[in-house]
Scaffold this motif. Structure first.
Motif, PDB file in Angstrom:
ATOM      1  N   VAL A 221       0.873  -1.169   0.000  1.00 17.23           N
ATOM      2  CA  VAL A 221       0.000   0.000   0.000  1.00 17.23           C
ATOM      3  C   VAL A 221       0.907   1.215   0.000  1.00 17.23           C
ATOM      4  O   VAL A 221       1.809   1.337   0.825  1.00 17.23           O
ATOM      5  CB  VAL A 221      -0.931   0.027   1.234  1.00 17.23           C
ATOM      6  N   ARG A 222       0.678   2.116  -0.952  1.00 18.58           N
ATOM      7  CA  ARG A 222       1.496   3.326  -1.080  1.00 18.58           C
ATOM      8  C   ARG A 222       0.606   4.548  -1.077  1.00 18.58           C
ATOM      9  O   ARG A 222      -0.470   4.548  -1.688  1.00 18.58           O
ATOM     10  CB  ARG A 222       2.285   3.290  -2.399  1.00 18.58           C
ATOM     11  N   LEU A 223       1.060   5.581  -0.392  1.00 18.40           N
ATOM     12  CA  LEU A 223       0.374   6.866  -0.400  1.00 18.40           C
ATOM     13  C   LEU A 223       1.219   7.839  -1.203  1.00 18.40           C
ATOM     14  O   LEU A 223       2.429   7.932  -1.000  1.00 18.40           O
ATOM     15  CB  LEU A 223       0.180   7.396   1.021  1.00 18.40           C
ATOM     16  N   LEU A 224       0.579   8.548  -2.111  1.00 19.55           N
ATOM     17  CA  LEU A 224       1.267   9.524  -2.943  1.00 19.55           C
ATOM     18  C   LEU A 224       0.943  10.931  -2.454  1.00 19.55           C
ATOM     19  O   LEU A 224      -0.155  11.176  -1.947  1.00 19.55           O
ATOM     20  CB  LEU A 224       0.850   9.370  -4.406  1.00 19.55           C
ATOM     21  N   PRO A 225       1.877  11.871  -2.625  1.00 16.61           N
ATOM     22  CA  PRO A 225       1.629  13.241  -2.164  1.00 16.61           C
ATOM     23  C   PRO A 225       0.377  13.844  -2.799  1.00 16.61           C
ATOM     24  O   PRO A 225       0.082  13.610  -3.971  1.00 16.61           O
ATOM     25  CB  PRO A 225       2.877  13.999  -2.609  1.00 16.61           C
ATOM     26  N   TYR A 226      -0.318  14.596  -1.998  1.00 11.76           N
ATOM     27  CA  TYR A 226      -1.525  15.308  -2.421  1.00 11.76           C
ATOM     28  C   TYR A 226      -1.105  16.664  -2.966  1.00 11.76           C
ATOM     29  O   TYR A 226      -0.282  17.354  -2.365  1.00 11.76           O
ATOM     30  CB  TYR A 226      -2.445  15.466  -1.206  1.00 11.76           C
ATOM     31  N   LEU A 227      -1.632  17.046  -4.113  1.00 12.92           N
ATOM     32  CA  LEU A 227      -1.308  18.344  -4.705  1.00 12.92           C
ATOM     33  C   LEU A 227      -2.265  19.383  -4.117  1.00 12.92           C
ATOM     34  O   LEU A 227      -3.456  19.386  -4.422  1.00 12.92           O
ATOM     35  CB  LEU A 227      -1.449  18.278  -6.228  1.00 12.92           C
ATOM     36  N   PRO A 228      -1.760  20.255  -3.234  1.00 14.42           N
ATOM     37  CA  PRO A 228      -2.639  21.235  -2.579  1.00 14.42           C
ATOM     38  C   PRO A 228      -3.382  22.112  -3.595  1.00 14.42           C
ATOM     39  O   PRO A 228      -2.877  22.385  -4.680  1.00 14.42           O
ATOM     40  CB  PRO A 228      -1.674  22.079  -1.743  1.00 14.42           C
ATOM     41  N   GLU A 229      -4.556  22.522  -3.206  1.00 16.40           N
ATOM     42  CA  GLU A 229      -5.393  23.425  -4.014  1.00 16.40           C
ATOM     43  C   GLU A 229      -5.904  22.784  -5.302  1.00 16.40           C
ATOM     44  O   GLU A 229      -6.336  23.483  -6.202  1.00 16.40           O
ATOM     45  CB  GLU A 229      -4.625  24.719  -4.349  1.00 16.40           C
ATOM     46  N   HIS A 230      -5.820  21.463  -5.403  1.00 16.06           N
ATOM     47  CA  HIS A 230      -6.292  20.777  -6.606  1.00 16.06           C
ATOM     48  C   HIS A 230      -7.230  19.641  -6.204  1.00 16.06           C
ATOM     49  O   HIS A 230      -6.800  18.502  -6.051  1.00 16.06           O
ATOM     50  CB  HIS A 230      -5.116  20.229  -7.422  1.00 16.06           C
ATOM     51  N   SER A 231      -8.486  19.967  -6.042  1.00 14.87           N
ATOM     52  CA  SER A 231      -9.499  18.958  -5.752  1.00 14.87           C
ATOM     53  C   SER A 231     -10.729  19.265  -6.586  1.00 14.87           C
ATOM     54  O   SER A 231     -10.952  20.412  -6.979  1.00 14.87           O
ATOM     55  CB  SER A 231      -9.857  18.950  -4.261  1.00 14.87           C
ATOM     56  N   THR A 232     -11.508  18.233  -6.830  1.00 12.68           N
ATOM     57  CA  THR A 232     -12.731  18.425  -7.599  1.00 12.68           C
ATOM     58  C   THR A 232     -13.684  19.352  -6.851  1.00 12.68           C
ATOM     59  O   THR A 232     -14.298  20.239  -7.447  1.00 12.68           O
ATOM     60  CB  THR A 232     -13.404  17.069  -7.888  1.00 12.68           C
ATOM     61  N   THR A 233     -13.784  19.184  -5.536  1.00 11.23           N
ATOM     62  CA  THR A 233     -14.672  20.028  -4.737  1.00 11.23           C
ATOM     63  C   THR A 233     -14.259  21.491  -4.851  1.00 11.23           C
ATOM     64  O   THR A 233     -15.104  22.374  -5.049  1.00 11.23           O
ATOM     65  CB  THR A 233     -14.660  19.566  -3.268  1.00 11.23           C
ATOM     66  N   ALA A 234     -12.957  21.772  -4.752  1.00 11.06           N
ATOM     67  CA  ALA A 234     -12.473  23.152  -4.883  1.00 11.06           C
ATOM     68  C   ALA A 234     -12.741  23.699  -6.280  1.00 11.06           C
ATOM     69  O   ALA A 234     -13.118  24.866  -6.437  1.00 11.06           O
ATOM     70  CB  ALA A 234     -10.981  23.226  -4.560  1.00 11.06           C
ATOM     71  N   LEU A 235     -12.584  22.862  -7.291  1.00  8.77           N
ATOM     72  CA  LEU A 235     -12.844  23.279  -8.671  1.00  8.77           C
ATOM     73  C   LEU A 235     -14.321  23.627  -8.863  1.00  8.77           C
ATOM     74  O   LEU A 235     -14.654  24.658  -9.453  1.00  8.77           O
ATOM     75  CB  LEU A 235     -12.416  22.180  -9.646  1.00  8.77           C
TER      76      LEU A 235
END
Length: 182
Positions: free
Chosen positions: A154-168
């Motif tokens: 199981v791997r977690l990848l970094p989240y790109l801040p300010e880039h989410s569908t909800t924010a869009l």
């Protein structure tokens, strides 16, 4: 609504995909799997999917069905139907196979497909920020337990801040409101 197999677009029903992946793994391929609603693709999704693909030979994406996405995200979602979301994902160079699932989580799909590597974003880290050593929040990520049970990673990848569908969606609504007022 059941998932429609569309082999030309690399969209498969669960059983067909499981058999295909077993063949590919037997030939030595490392299968990476992730899942989500993928309602409106944005840069965060693209970078995430590219990074996930780099962890193995094949990237498989599980897409929440319309009913599953609505249960997770609310009555106004998804914005695009499941088959369209699946086809858009299947068209990306970094995505090898896509399947649609009905359940609230991808646990049953993970158990059927048995990927070598299961990947999610940093928002599933126990601390809230993914890095190489980030602990997994198992409450938010029930798919991790079966993957680890059969010996997968199981791997977690970094989240790109300010880039989410909800924010869009919020930005689109705000701009529409400003235009209507102006």
């Amino acid at each position: 609504m059941a998932a429609i197999s569309h082999p030309a677009a690399n969209i498969y029903a669960r059983g067909e995909l499981a058999a295909l992946l077993r063949e590919r793994q037997a030939a030595g391929a490392v299968v990476v799997f992730t899942n989500g609603c993928f309602d409106l693709l944005h840069l965060g999704h693209i970078r995430y999917l590219q990074a996930a693909h780099a962890l193995g030979d094949l990237l498989v994406v599980g897409v929440n069905s319309d009913a599953s996405a609505r249960a997770l995200k609310g009555p106004g979602r998804p914005l695009t139907p499941q088959q369209e979301r699946a086809e858009v994902l299947a068209a990306l160079a970094c995505v090898d196979y896509v399947t649609i699932f009905e359940e609230a989580t991808a646990v049953a799909l993970v158990e059927a497909l048995r990927p070598d590597v299961y990947v999610k974003g940093g928002d599933y880290a126990a601390s809230g920020a993914a890095d190489q050593g980030a602990a997994i929040n198992y409450t938010k990520l029930p798919e991790a337990a079966p993957v680890l049970a059969y010996g997968g990673q199981v791997r977690l990848l970094p989240y790109l801040p300010e880039h989410s569908t909800t924010a869009l969606i919020e930005r689109i609504l705000q701009r529409g409101q400003h235009q209507a007022e102006g």
